[in-house]
Design an enzyme around this catalytic site. Sequence first.
Site, PDB file in Angstrom:
ATOM      1  CG  HIS A 172     -54.610   3.447 -31.657  1.00  0.00           C
ATOM      2  ND1 HIS A 172     -53.830   2.747 -30.774  1.00  0.00           N
ATOM      3  CD2 HIS A 172     -53.747   3.970 -32.563  1.00  0.00           C
ATOM      4  CE1 HIS A 172     -52.563   2.839 -31.133  1.00  0.00           C
ATOM      5  NE2 HIS A 172     -52.484   3.575 -32.216  1.00  0.00           N
ATOM      6  CE1 TYR A 181     -49.013   2.200 -30.154  1.00  0.00           C
ATOM      7  CE2 TYR A 181     -48.125   3.804 -28.628  1.00  0.00           C
ATOM      8  CZ  TYR A 181     -48.705   3.504 -29.845  1.00  0.00           C
ATOM      9  OH  TYR A 181     -48.952   4.509 -30.741  1.00  0.00           O
ATOM     10  CG  ASP A 229     -48.655   9.000 -27.915  1.00  0.00           C
ATOM     11  OD1 ASP A 229     -49.761   9.572 -27.972  1.00  0.00           O
ATOM     12  OD2 ASP A 229     -48.393   7.960 -28.550  1.00  0.00           O
ATOM     13  CE  LYS A 248     -51.875   7.165 -29.579  1.00  0.00           C
ATOM     14  NZ  LYS A 248     -50.639   6.521 -29.120  1.00  0.00           N
TER      15      LYS A 248
END
Length: 298
Positions: A111, A55, A50, A80
């Site tokens: 997200h 990120y 994931d 996402k």
Amino acid sequence: MADNQYTKKTYTLASGDKIPAIGLGTWQSGKNEVSEAVKHALSVGYRYIDTALAYGNEHEVGEGIRASGVPREQIWVTTKLDNPWHKRVAEGIDTSLKNLGTDYVDLYLMHWPSSTRPDDLSKHYDDWNFIDTWREIQKLVGTGKVRNIGVSNFGITNLEKLLNDPSTKIKPAVNQIELHPNNPSPKLVAYCKEKGIHLTGYSCLGSTNSPLYKDETLLSIAQAKGKTPQQVLLQWGIRNGWDVIPKSVNKDRIAGNFDIDGWSLTDEEVQKLSSLPDRFKVCSDDWLPVKVFFGDDE
Ligand SMILES: NC(=O)c1ccc[n+]([C@@H]2O[C@H](COP(=O)([O-])OP(=O)(O)OC[C@H]3O[C@@H](n4cnc5c(N)ncnc54)[C@H](OP(=O)(O)O)[C@@H]3O)[C@@H](O)[C@H]2O)c1
Ligand SMILES: O=C(O)[C@@H](O)[C@H](O)[C@H](O)[C@@H](O)CO
């Protein structure tokens, strides 16, 4: 990797695709450590990673996948769409695919239901919202770039809005939400089950410096089972019907967290963990330009 290391525990999505019951989370996994973490996870049997554009580590996640030698098609990859990209869905997926070095993802999530303005992150667009974003995400189905589409951080109020809008032709396959025994969200879980929306549980260990590790009920169940508190927390989610995505960059913890086969929790143990009196949430909506969770939402 020996085939028998690979857990066969999966959940079947509306598309018929099978999402593994456990994946590796990567929020806060540094660029310098996440490739090794992903490679190690895949070597001990994980088949699900994931990540997210937000990120900032998709590129390194992709490197770890390639370094593992495990064929891409054997791995479930979720990423996402970041909040300031809501008006640029086509660009968002292309950017993630390029970062990851793959030509498709297994699951593409919105997200947060927050269409944040890229020129001012404290503001929400006044001419665009998550319904518009979902309309665009739906267009990705059939392009070969996404196998499944879903949402994250949707409470009941926003799911109702989304599902009742005439522009919604495809139901989200998944809602990825915060789920651990101090945030069990029974109403939202029941709502998603009723609508046939699979759940992924994030911060499933209680996230960084988890207060759950001091919980007496959890510790006594872990001791009785001869398991770690983390293994019990993950099994609790899986027994409740959602997949779990524990994050770690530590090799021993990555391997230990994967111990989900060959044992289970009793109904009573699951119930005890679902009824802990303490409540805490890791990911609130305070930092967003719009409120996303409402009174009776979870
Ligand atoms: N959709 C969303 O908005 C959203 C929000 C939050 C999270 N997520 C996803 O869900 C994943 C998991 O959530 P999370 O990262 O918040 O937290 P988490 O997986 O619940 O916990 C991660 C923390 O626990 C530590 N840890 C992991 N295994 C351990 C073990 N066996 N023993 C002791 N400590 C352990 C990790 O440190 P070490 O790395 O040092 O082991 C890290 O500090 C994220 O990484 C991300 O992929 C999504
Ligand atoms: O998927 C994630 O990990 C993010 O959505 C974070 O939860 C979020 O960005 C946090 O930094 C804010 O609570």
